[in-house]
Write a protein that holds these residues in place. Structure first.
Motif, mmCIF file in Angstrom:
data_model
loop_
_atom_site.group_PDB
_atom_site.id
_atom_site.type_symbol
_atom_site.label_atom_id
_atom_site.label_comp_id
_atom_site.label_asym_id
_atom_site.label_seq_id
_atom_site.Cartn_x
_atom_site.Cartn_y
_atom_site.Cartn_z
ATOM 1 N N ALA A 1 -0.576 0.571 -7.009
ATOM 2 C CA ALA A 1 -1.819 1.359 -7.064
ATOM 3 C C ALA A 1 -1.929 2.122 -8.380
ATOM 4 O O ALA A 1 -2.496 3.209 -8.448
ATOM 5 N N THR B 1 -5.282 -3.411 2.424
ATOM 6 C CA THR B 1 -5.121 -2.087 3.024
ATOM 7 C C THR B 1 -6.362 -1.268 2.698
ATOM 8 O O THR B 1 -6.555 -0.883 1.542
ATOM 9 N N THR C 1 -7.270 1.719 2.931
ATOM 10 C CA THR C 1 -7.171 3.123 2.531
ATOM 11 C C THR C 1 -6.736 3.326 1.080
ATOM 12 O O THR C 1 -6.850 4.438 0.559
ATOM 13 N N THR C 2 -6.238 2.297 0.395
ATOM 14 C CA THR C 2 -5.721 2.509 -0.960
ATOM 15 C C THR C 2 -6.726 2.189 -2.055
ATOM 16 O O THR C 2 -6.661 2.758 -3.131
ATOM 17 N N ASN D 1 -6.858 -0.006 -4.193
ATOM 18 C CA ASN D 1 -6.344 -0.757 -5.343
ATOM 19 C C ASN D 1 -6.466 -2.268 -5.123
ATOM 20 O O ASN D 1 -6.166 -3.041 -6.013
#
Length: 136
Positions: free
Chosen positions: A11, A25, A27-28, A30
């Motif tokens: 990230a 994912t 929530t990240t 990246n």
């Protein structure tokens, strides 16, 4: 072939951070990308949502197997940060680097997390084909 996303390693928000495949994912961020058409050229900038940096071929390499990284976008030549997105059928696309004509590919056709994204000559194999998924 892996059903994984293209993500920025660790990230990172730094220039030259490598791109890898990784399970998505939400929530990240990246592993989320914005595609911006560059005028009428037929090419796109592909910008990481987390870092704001663009997908690019490392060091303007023309070589098979050169790694993809993120880097601050430049509209000037050599265009290693601009890509064509071409439909190959069945909901899949090849992503072609403007400067080299090579496509994004999963290194070694491996399925595990953390494998580098590289440029490679196109062939109709799963590791050279990508799905584009809208994230609401």
């Amino acid at each position: 072939s892996s059903a994984k996303a293209i993500a920025v390693l660790g990230a990172s928000t730094a220039n030259d951070a490598h791109l890898i495949q990784w399970g998505y994912t939400p929530t990240t961020h990246n592993d989320e990308w914005n595609f911006t058409r560059i005028g009428t050229s037929g090419y796109y900038r592909i910008t990481n949502v987390l870092s704001g940096k663009d997908m690019a071929v490392y060091s303007v390499s023309m070589a098979n197997g050169a790694h993809l990284v993120q880097y601050t976008y430049s509209s000037a030549s050599p265009y290693n940060d601009e890509f064509e997105v071409a439909d190959v059928g069945s909901g899949y696309y090849k992503i072609v680097a403007r400067h080299s004509g090579l496509v994004l590919n999963v290194e070694g056709a491996l399925l595990t997390d953390g494998i580098h994204i590289v440029q490679w000559p196109y062939s109709a194999v799963p590791q050279s084909q990508w799905q584009l998924t809208l994230i609401p």
